[in-house]
Structure formats: structure tokens, C-alpha cells
Design a protein around this motif. Structure first.
Motif, short mmCIF file in Angstrom:
data_model
loop_
_atom_site.label_atom_id
_atom_site.label_comp_id
_atom_site.label_asym_id
_atom_site.label_seq_id
_atom_site.Cartn_x
_atom_site.Cartn_y
_atom_site.Cartn_z
N VAL A 174 0.86 -1.19 0.00
CA VAL A 174 0.00 0.00 0.00
C VAL A 174 0.89 1.24 0.00
O VAL A 174 2.12 1.14 0.02
CB VAL A 174 -0.94 0.01 1.22
CG1 VAL A 174 -1.91 -1.14 1.16
CG2 VAL A 174 -0.13 -0.02 2.53
N THR A 175 0.28 2.41 0.00
CA THR A 175 1.05 3.65 0.04
C THR A 175 1.91 3.69 1.31
O THR A 175 1.40 3.51 2.42
CB THR A 175 0.11 4.86 0.01
OG1 THR A 175 -0.70 4.79 -1.18
CG2 THR A 175 0.88 6.17 0.02
N PRO A 176 3.22 3.90 1.17
CA PRO A 176 4.11 3.84 2.33
C PRO A 176 3.80 4.91 3.38
O PRO A 176 3.26 5.98 3.07
CB PRO A 176 5.49 4.10 1.72
CG PRO A 176 5.34 3.79 0.28
CD PRO A 176 3.94 4.13 -0.08
N THR A 177 4.17 4.59 4.60
CA THR A 177 4.02 5.52 5.73
C THR A 177 5.33 5.52 6.52
O THR A 177 6.17 4.64 6.35
CB THR A 177 2.86 5.10 6.65
OG1 THR A 177 3.26 3.91 7.37
CG2 THR A 177 1.59 4.82 5.87
N PRO A 178 5.52 6.49 7.39
CA PRO A 178 6.75 6.52 8.19
C PRO A 178 6.91 5.34 9.14
O PRO A 178 8.00 5.14 9.69
CB PRO A 178 6.61 7.84 8.99
CG PRO A 178 5.65 8.67 8.21
CD PRO A 178 4.69 7.70 7.61
N PHE A 179 5.85 4.55 9.33
CA PHE A 179 5.90 3.45 10.29
C PHE A 179 6.48 2.17 9.70
O PHE A 179 6.81 1.25 10.42
CB PHE A 179 4.50 3.19 10.86
CG PHE A 179 3.87 4.43 11.41
CD1 PHE A 179 4.28 4.95 12.63
CD2 PHE A 179 2.90 5.10 10.70
CE1 PHE A 179 3.71 6.10 13.13
CE2 PHE A 179 2.32 6.26 11.19
CZ PHE A 179 2.73 6.77 12.41
N GLY A 180 6.60 2.11 8.38
CA GLY A 180 7.17 0.93 7.72
C GLY A 180 6.15 -0.17 7.59
O GLY A 180 5.50 -0.56 8.56
N GLU A 181 5.99 -0.67 6.37
CA GLU A 181 5.00 -1.71 6.13
C GLU A 181 5.60 -3.12 6.18
O GLU A 181 4.88 -4.10 6.28
CB GLU A 181 4.33 -1.49 4.75
CG GLU A 181 3.35 -0.34 4.74
CD GLU A 181 4.00 1.00 5.10
OE1 GLU A 181 3.60 1.59 6.13
OE2 GLU A 181 4.92 1.44 4.38
N GLY A 182 6.91 -3.23 6.08
CA GLY A 182 7.54 -4.55 6.16
C GLY A 182 7.52 -5.30 4.85
O GLY A 182 7.35 -6.53 4.85
N LYS A 183 7.72 -4.61 3.76
CA LYS A 183 7.67 -5.27 2.45
C LYS A 183 8.85 -6.24 2.26
O LYS A 183 8.66 -7.36 1.79
CB LYS A 183 7.64 -4.22 1.35
CG LYS A 183 7.37 -4.78 -0.04
CD LYS A 183 6.79 -3.80 -1.00
CE LYS A 183 7.40 -2.50 -1.25
NZ LYS A 183 8.62 -1.99 -0.85
N THR A 184 10.06 -5.78 2.63
CA THR A 184 11.21 -6.68 2.51
C THR A 184 11.12 -7.82 3.52
O THR A 184 11.46 -8.96 3.21
CB THR A 184 12.52 -5.90 2.70
OG1 THR A 184 12.55 -4.79 1.79
CG2 THR A 184 13.72 -6.79 2.42
N VAL A 185 10.64 -7.52 4.72
CA VAL A 185 10.42 -8.58 5.71
C VAL A 185 9.47 -9.64 5.13
O VAL A 185 9.70 -10.85 5.28
CB VAL A 185 9.84 -7.99 7.01
CG1 VAL A 185 9.28 -9.10 7.91
CG2 VAL A 185 10.89 -7.21 7.76
N THR A 186 8.41 -9.19 4.48
CA THR A 186 7.45 -10.13 3.90
C THR A 186 8.07 -10.89 2.73
O THR A 186 7.82 -12.10 2.57
CB THR A 186 6.19 -9.38 3.45
OG1 THR A 186 5.64 -8.67 4.57
CG2 THR A 186 5.14 -10.33 2.91
N THR A 187 8.87 -10.22 1.93
CA THR A 187 9.55 -10.88 0.80
C THR A 187 10.44 -12.01 1.30
O THR A 187 10.38 -13.14 0.79
CB THR A 187 10.38 -9.86 0.01
OG1 THR A 187 9.52 -8.85 -0.52
CG2 THR A 187 11.14 -10.53 -1.13
N ILE A 188 11.27 -11.71 2.29
CA ILE A 188 12.18 -12.73 2.82
C ILE A 188 11.41 -13.77 3.63
O ILE A 188 11.67 -14.97 3.54
CB ILE A 188 13.28 -12.07 3.67
CG1 ILE A 188 14.04 -11.02 2.86
CG2 ILE A 188 14.25 -13.13 4.19
CD1 ILE A 188 14.59 -11.52 1.54
#
Length: 570
Positions: free
Chosen positions: A62-76
């Protein structure tokens, strides 16, 4: 819980040759850079040319926020979970730029128990590819300024008599190639070069961050060393006094630039905490470049694994859009499924509603209003014909009630499925349900399609992408952009894909417009030809190609102890 770097340092790593064996790579196809990483020789692709390809999974958000969405965490984490359910899998991610590492974001190796390790080696230098891009880019800048200096000093005839080279008649007012470095430095956004006696032809210039270099985009889009060499020669550095392109091939520097990057074209092999293979290659940003790792890394991984998980930068309106409309056009490898990462915090932040409650606290009004942003991204991914699975990256403060509400809401959307991911805290075990749903989505029949036809007139392409890709009413070109459009048309260089450079903090060009803005007009300030990469960069609004350091940059936390251990990376 331990910090990311503490978790990384406690990991027991497998020999890099053993990681290669999991991908059926031979030991002599790897060039080791110490025990934890190795370059993969492109000769491996010749041996694997007849191997069937696996399925490509693209992770967006989704649209990024300063809190971090964890996209790389989810990828790995998804990669580790697919491995845990018995799939032959590899991750393909970008190499982190030291700009964000020392700036505001910190590292880009994932986090918690979903990391590529050793994380400090990934985040700092790796195998030197970004430095090679920097050196090759700046070699072209030095060669161009030198040629301009000598031609101006001697005149065309004397220059030819002394060198045997025809004068290029470079227009000093039409130099298109600046310089780059791999750090955030706002003081270099606008500079004057060539000042002083016998120091060259004085002219205005600037620095971009290396991730914004056309060479970084070329590295990610090349299919071989020979392809890299051809693309190098097509780069337009300036215009001559007749308004015609001056290329690196004409300048005679393309071969040397390729030589500098000859090893950088090889992807780097690393591993996740669970010992799953991870290919790290190229690092273009998604707000100012195409924001995806390399075609070569994907190609090797797809020939060696049943599932390949890759990540596009920022939200689906950013890296995912460019993945589909730029990278897939070059690679021919469409995704079998997409994973759309969100969090409860992200939806609340994207609501645009003010609240006295902490972002981690239950807040029905903000959550329900912010859901519109998630639904927009679901619909955006779906319009490319790709099945999308929503991954809710769980934070410790999330309540079961809000998580269940979100899962139930997603069931009413166009999403294929929705699962909660706890990969950060639980590693492979925290994403098994997500992995199973992604496998099911990838087995569905794909109906991938591009969002626009590159043969359309350039302004029509701009309007079509603005309307379909962002929900805008259309675009408005500045006088500068309109003149550049006319020049591209006159040179017959306008039939290329578009690389939209805009803020990642809104679906629109304006970071203040939260949620799902509509009916806005996108101001196009500049059109930049990237003939080697094969796309036109469209600068929207006040986008910057050289970030600056903030009040409390991340480098304040980073140090080295007496034993050489790096601390403070996150």
C-alpha cells in the motif's frame, strides 16, 4: 527481542557453495567474496537455458508511511515459508544504497527473523556493484567535460589534426549528464563545474544519488554483458549545436564504462536466516527509477527454482507499475501472483484523519476510512490481470478484533486471498499460511496485460497512465517538458515506456493527498530520455533525485567496536 544486527550475528550460516547447490549451481559457476557471498557467473545461464522456468511472485505494498509496512520482511519471510513447506525457492532483491542506510531508512535486508544475512555485508558495499556504477557514470561525465574543453580550446580543425577525431560540437547549454555518488547530500543538488583557469568549460551541473543513475537502470534491465555493452553505447550525454544527440559511443567512452561494470553484471548470491538462496542485484529507487532488481537475477533464479519471490519498491503505484510496464516488457517474465503488504498502522495513517489516539491503538474511524487505500491498491494490481494476495504484516500491538475486521473486509474485494504474516517475529513459521495461499494464487491462469501501448503518442501515454495508474484527470506539461516532448518526437525517441518519478507518499504527485485522491491534474515538470535503459523518465511535481540528510540521520547510531564488529545498523 534481539535487534536485527544481533539476530544476524547469531545466525549459523551455511557455506555459500551449499546455498548454490540448492539452486543447482555448480561450484565453478560461483566466484566467492568471502564465506557468505559469491558472484554468479553468467555462463550458468548457458547451461540452464533449456531448464523450465519457475513461477515469479512480486511483492508490493500500500502507500508507504513513516511506520514501515515490512515489504522486505514479507519478501524474505515468504521465501523462508515457501522453503518450509517444501518448495524450491529463491528471493531476488535489490542491493541497498548507502544513502538510505546512513540517512533515514536504515538497512534493507529485511528484519527480525526474516533477513538476508550477514545484514551488515549486504548493507555496506556488498561486492562493490554500486561503486562500479558510480565510477562508470562519472567516467562518462569526465570524458564529456574533457572533450568539450579540448574542442573549445583548440577549435574543430586543430582538434582533428591533433587527435584524428571529428569534433562533436557539444552544446554546453545542452549537457544532459551530471555526476553521481552513493550518499545523501543536498549540497550537491546544484553545482558549477569547470571554474578556474584551465579547469574545463564552466557550466552548471548537479549530482544525483547513484541509484538514480541511468547506469543503475541499465544494469537491472540488461540480459547479458553484450546487451549491457549495447545499452551503454546508446546513452545520450548531451546535444550538439544542431540539436542532435551526443552518445557515449560517439564519445568513445562506452567500452571503458562497460569494462568498469563487467563484474557488476553478475548477481550476488547470499542466504536468508533459514538458508534459502537470495540473489541480490542492482538497486534502482522506485520513486526516481524503475525500482526493481535485475532481469539477470530473475532469469537465473527462475531457471533454478520453482518459485522466485521478488520485490518492487514502494507502493503498487510505484515499483509494481514499473515492474509491469517497464521490466516485464524487457524480460518477458510476467508475475504469476502478487503479494500486497499492508498493516493496521498503514491504513490508519493513510486515512488522512486526525486522531488523538496513538497509531498503534485501536481506532475504528481511521482504520475503516484508511481501508480505501488498500482497496485501491488491490484494484490497481488486479487491472494488470495478476491475482493478488493481501499480506497483513502483524505488529505486537495489533488487536485480534481489528485484524479480523480487516481480513473479513478483504474477502469482499477482488483479492484472491488474505493472510496474516508474522515472519518478523517467527521467521518461516510465521508465514506458512501466506505461502500456501500464494502457491494457490500462482496456480491460477494468468491474464497479464500492460497498462498502455508504447506506440501511442507520448502525451497520450502520459494521460493514459495518469488516469489508469493514479486516478488523475490528466497531466499538465510545463513549458520545459513540452519543449522536451517536441525534441523527443523530432528525434523519433518518444516510443518508449514511461518511468514516472514522483513522491511515494501518495497515489498522486502530492504527498499531502492521502487515501484515494481523485480528479487531480499531475504537473509534469521534466521529461528525461534514458536511451540506454530504454525509457523516458517523467518528473512529476517537486521530486528530488538527490536526497538530503535529516536532523538525526541513521549514521549517528552506527559504529565499530575494537574487534571490528559493526553496531547500530537496523
Amino acid at each position: 527481542m534481539l535487534t536485527d544486527i544481533e539476530i544476524s550475528k547469531q545466525a549459523t550460516l551455511e557455506p555459500i557453495t551449499a546455498i548454490g547447490q540448492k539452486l543447482r549451481l555448480k561450484e565453478d559457476e560461483l566466484v566467492a567474496f568471502g564465506p557468505a557471498k559469491a558472484k554468479i557467473k553468467l555462463s550458468a545461464l548457458n547451461r540452464l537455458a533449456d531448464s523450465p522456468k519457475g513461477k515469479l511472485i512480486i511483492v508490493t505494498a500500500v502507500t508507504p508511511t513513516p511506520f514501515g509496512e515490512g515489504k522486505t520482511v514479507t519478501t524474505i519471510g515468504l521465501t523462508q515459508s515457501l522453503q518450509a513447506i517444501g518448495k524450491r525457492v529463491a528471493a531476488c532483491i535489490r542491493q541497498p544504497s548507502m544513502g538510505p542506510v546512513f540517512g533515514v531508512k536504515g538497512g534493507a535486508a529485511g528484519g527480525g527473523y526474516a533477513q538476508v544475512v550477514p545484514m551488515e555485508e549486504l548493507n555496506l558495499h556488498l561486492t562493490g556493484d554500486i561503486h562500479a556504477v558510480t565510477a562508470a557514470h562519472n567516467l562518462a561525465a569526465a570524458a564529456l567535460d574533457s572533450r568539450l574543453h579540448h574542442e573549445t580550446r583548440l577549435g574543430a580543425k586543430t582538434f582533428f589534426d591533433k587527435t584524428g577525431l571529428q569534433a562533436l560540437n557539444i552544446d554546453p547549454q545542452q549537457i544532459l549528464w551530471n555526476r553521481v555518488m552513493d550518499h545523501n547530500d543536498r549540497a550537491l543538488r546544484q553545482v558549477t563545474v569547470g571554474l578556474g583557469n584551465n579547469n574545463g568549460h564552466a557550466h552548471e551541473s548537479s549530482f544525483d544519488i547513484t541509484a538514480a543513475s541511468e547506469l543503475m537502470a541499465i544494469l537491472a534491465l540488461s540480459r547479458s554483458l553484450a546487451d549491457l555493452r549495447q545499452r551503454m553505447g546508446r546513452i545520450v550525454l548531451a546535444l550538439d549545436t544542431s540539436g542532435q544527440p551526443v552518445t557515449t559511443e560517439m564519445l568513445g567512452v562506452a567500452g571503458a564504462m562497460t569494462a568498469v561494470m563487467a563484474e557488476a553484471v553478475q548477481p550476488t548470491l547470499m542466504q536468508t536466516l533459514s538458508g534459502a538462496p537470495a540473489l541480490v542485484h542492482a538497486g534502482p529507487f522506485a520513486n526516481i527509477a524503475h525500482g526493481n532488481s535485475s532481469i539477470l537475477a530473475d532469469e537465473i533464479a527462475l531457471r533454478c527454482a520453482d518459485y522466485v519471490v521478488t520485490e518492487a519498491g514502494f507502493g503498487s503505484d510505484m515499483g509494481f507499475e514499473k515492474f509491469c510496464n517497464i521490466k516485464v516488457r524487457e524480460s518477458g517474465d510476467a508475475p504469476a501472483a502478487a503479494v500486497l503488504v499492508t498493516t493496521l498502522k498503514a491504513l490508519k495513517a493513510n486515512s488522512g484523519l486526525e486522531s488523538e489516539l496513538d497509531i498503534s491503538a485501536p481506532d475504528t474511524a481511521r482504520l475503516h476510512t484508511g481501508y480505501a487505500n488498500l482497496e485501491w491498491h488491490i484494484n490497481n494490481v488486479s487491472q494488470y490481470g495478476v491475482p493478488v494476495v493481501v499480506a497483513i504484516n502483524r505488529f505486537p500491538t495489533d488487536t485480534d478484533e481489528e485484524l479480523q475486521w480487516l481480513k473479513d473486509k478483504v474477502k469482499q474485494s477482488k483479492a484472491f486471498g488474505c493472510e496474516i504474516s508474522e515472519a518478523f517475529a517467527k521467521g518461516a513459521d510465521g508465514g506458512k499460511a501466506l505461502a500456501q495461499t500464494v502457491v494457490a494464487a500462482a496456480e491460477t491462469e494468468s491474464a497479464f496485460k500492460f497498462l498502455y501501448d508504447t506506440e501511442l503518442p507520448l502525451e497520450d501515454k502520459l494521460n493514459q497512465l495518469a488516469q489508469a495508474g493514479y486516478g488523475a484527470a490528466g497531466v499538465e506539461l510545463s513549458d520545459k517538458a513540452r519543449a522536451q516532448l517536441a525534441s523527443l518526437q523530432a528525434l523519433n525517441l518518444d516510443k518508449l515506456p514511461l518511468c514516472m518519478a514522483k513522491t511515494p507518499m501518495s497515489i498522486s504527485h502530492d504527498p499531502k493527498l492521502k487515501g484515494v485522491p481523485g480528479g487531480f491534474t499531475i504537473p509534469v515538470t521534466e521529461l528525461k530520455l534514458n536511451a540506454g535503459a530504454g525509457f523516458i523518465t517523467v518528473l512529476m511535481g517537486a521530486v528530488m533525485t538527490m536526497p538530503g540528510l535529516g536532523l538525526k540521520p541513521a549514521y549517528l547510531n552506527i559504529d565499530v567496536d575494537a574487534d571490528g564488529n559493526i553496531t547500530g545498523l537496523f
